[in-house]
Motif scaffolding. Structure first.
Motif, PDB file in Angstrom:
ATOM      1  N   ARG B 114       0.858  -1.187   0.000  1.00  0.00           N
ATOM      2  CA  ARG B 114       0.000   0.000   0.000  1.00  0.00           C
ATOM      3  C   ARG B 114       0.891   1.233   0.000  1.00  0.00           C
ATOM      4  O   ARG B 114       2.091   1.149   0.268  1.00  0.00           O
ATOM      5  N   ILE B 115       0.303   2.366  -0.333  1.00  0.00           N
ATOM      6  CA  ILE B 115       0.987   3.649  -0.180  1.00  0.00           C
ATOM      7  C   ILE B 115       0.383   4.294   1.048  1.00  0.00           C
ATOM      8  O   ILE B 115      -0.841   4.514   1.117  1.00  0.00           O
ATOM      9  N   GLU B 116       1.231   4.547   2.027  1.00  0.00           N
ATOM     10  CA  GLU B 116       0.771   5.049   3.320  1.00  0.00           C
ATOM     11  C   GLU B 116       1.631   6.249   3.696  1.00  0.00           C
ATOM     12  O   GLU B 116       2.863   6.137   3.725  1.00  0.00           O
ATOM     13  N   ASN B 117       0.977   7.370   3.979  1.00  0.00           N
ATOM     14  CA  ASN B 117       1.714   8.613   4.273  1.00  0.00           C
ATOM     15  C   ASN B 117       2.728   8.927   3.179  1.00  0.00           C
ATOM     16  O   ASN B 117       3.848   9.368   3.450  1.00  0.00           O
ATOM     17  N   GLY B 118       2.318   8.651   1.936  1.00  0.00           N
ATOM     18  CA  GLY B 118       3.146   9.011   0.795  1.00  0.00           C
ATOM     19  C   GLY B 118       4.329   8.105   0.549  1.00  0.00           C
ATOM     20  O   GLY B 118       5.213   8.469  -0.250  1.00  0.00           O
ATOM     21  N   ARG B 119       4.348   6.926   1.205  1.00  0.00           N
ATOM     22  CA  ARG B 119       5.472   6.009   1.015  1.00  0.00           C
ATOM     23  C   ARG B 119       4.943   4.583   0.847  1.00  0.00           C
ATOM     24  O   ARG B 119       3.896   4.240   1.407  1.00  0.00           O
ATOM     25  N   PRO B 120       5.672   3.713   0.139  1.00  0.00           N
ATOM     26  CA  PRO B 120       5.274   2.303   0.087  1.00  0.00           C
ATOM     27  C   PRO B 120       5.346   1.670   1.479  1.00  0.00           C
ATOM     28  O   PRO B 120       6.273   1.954   2.244  1.00  0.00           O
ATOM     29  N   ALA B 121       4.365   0.841   1.802  1.00  0.00           N
ATOM     30  CA  ALA B 121       4.318   0.144   3.076  1.00  0.00           C
ATOM     31  C   ALA B 121       3.753  -1.245   2.835  1.00  0.00           C
ATOM     32  O   ALA B 121       3.189  -1.538   1.786  1.00  0.00           O
ATOM     33  N   GLY B 122       3.930  -2.114   3.841  1.00  0.00           N
ATOM     34  CA  GLY B 122       3.481  -3.487   3.710  1.00  0.00           C
ATOM     35  C   GLY B 122       4.656  -4.398   3.389  1.00  0.00           C
ATOM     36  O   GLY B 122       5.755  -3.939   3.066  1.00  0.00           O
ATOM     37  N   GLU B 123       4.400  -5.707   3.502  1.00  0.00           N
ATOM     38  CA  GLU B 123       5.466  -6.704   3.355  1.00  0.00           C
ATOM     39  C   GLU B 123       6.204  -6.585   2.021  1.00  0.00           C
ATOM     40  O   GLU B 123       7.409  -6.803   1.946  1.00  0.00           O
ATOM     41  N   ALA B 124       5.485  -6.228   0.972  1.00  0.00           N
ATOM     42  CA  ALA B 124       6.105  -6.175  -0.362  1.00  0.00           C
ATOM     43  C   ALA B 124       6.815  -4.855  -0.634  1.00  0.00           C
ATOM     44  O   ALA B 124       7.395  -4.676  -1.709  1.00  0.00           O
ATOM     45  N   SER B 125       6.789  -3.932   0.332  1.00  0.00           N
ATOM     46  CA  SER B 125       7.362  -2.610   0.055  1.00  0.00           C
ATOM     47  C   SER B 125       8.880  -2.649  -0.058  1.00  0.00           C
ATOM     48  O   SER B 125       9.487  -1.693  -0.553  1.00  0.00           O
ATOM     49  N   ASP B 126       9.513  -3.726   0.445  1.00  0.00           N
ATOM     50  CA  ASP B 126      10.958  -3.857   0.218  1.00  0.00           C
ATOM     51  C   ASP B 126      11.232  -4.943  -0.830  1.00  0.00           C
ATOM     52  O   ASP B 126      12.338  -5.479  -0.905  1.00  0.00           O
TER      53      ASP B 126
END
Lengths: 49, 145
Positions: B114-126
């Motif tokens: 997901r995009i959260e506070n303008g940044r990628p987040a969640g398990e797949a964000s890395d």
């Protein structure tokens, strides 16, 4: 070829961030290449021409 | 309505509704079906949109005008994305946080991103996004890309 999600996000902010701007005009290839270079996507795979 | 005006209308409609205007709807704006077909072809020639075999808009990057494997959600609104990169690009274009609905190709499990506070987040964000076609060939066949 793969690119890390955080790198693609940084690229995307420049590549698509103005796409809905009413004043948008088509970017030049040089501009887009500069965006790729700026996030470190410099392998020949990422050359646009 | 010039090309950039029509392009703005297409993008605004996609952003607001998740759907592209139909050729019939465009015909009402530009003076008939023949004018609409010509105008849409001009937009495709400039890579502003991609048309399907039926002459309707199928893509206006990063938006997909038809269901795909990648969906972007913000509250009650949603959009189809053409690929993994475009699923990041839609929140970037909208300047909005979003949930991304997709499934891994190898085991068909949901992607946690997901995009959260303008940044990628969640398990797949890395994680990584895979590209098979070199950049200089992306527009050779944009549907395949």
């Amino acid at each position: 070829m793969t690119a890390p999600v955080p790198v693609m996000w940084e690229l995307t902010l420049g590549w698509y961030g103005d796409r809905l701007d009413p004043a948008w005009s088509p970017p030049t290839v040089d501009h887009l290449q500069g965006l790729l270079d700026a996030v470190g996507l410099t392998d020949p795979f990422w050359r646009l021409t | 309505m010039d090309e950039l005006d029509l392009r703005r209308h297409v993008y605004r409609t996609l952003a607001d509704t998740g759907l592209a205007p139909t050729a019939d709807e465009i015909a009402e704006l530009v003076g008939g079906p023949e004018a609409a077909a010509e105008d849409l072809q001009r937009l495709e020639d400039r890579h502003f949109v991609v048309l399907g075999p039926d002459g309707e808009i199928s893509m206006a990057l990063p938006f997909a005008a038809r269901p795909t494997r990648h969906r972007v959600l913000n509250g009650s609104r949603s959009w189809w994305a053409n690929c993994a990169w475009d699923s990041l690009a839609i929140p970037a274009a909208l300047h909005a946080d979003a949930e991304i609905e997709a499934r891994w190709l190898d085991d068909d499990t949901p992607v946690d991103l997901r995009i959260e506070n303008g940044r990628p987040a969640g398990e797949a964000s890395d994680g990584f996004i895979h590209f098979t076609i070199p950049a200089r060939h992306w527009w050779d066949d944009i549907v395949e890309t």
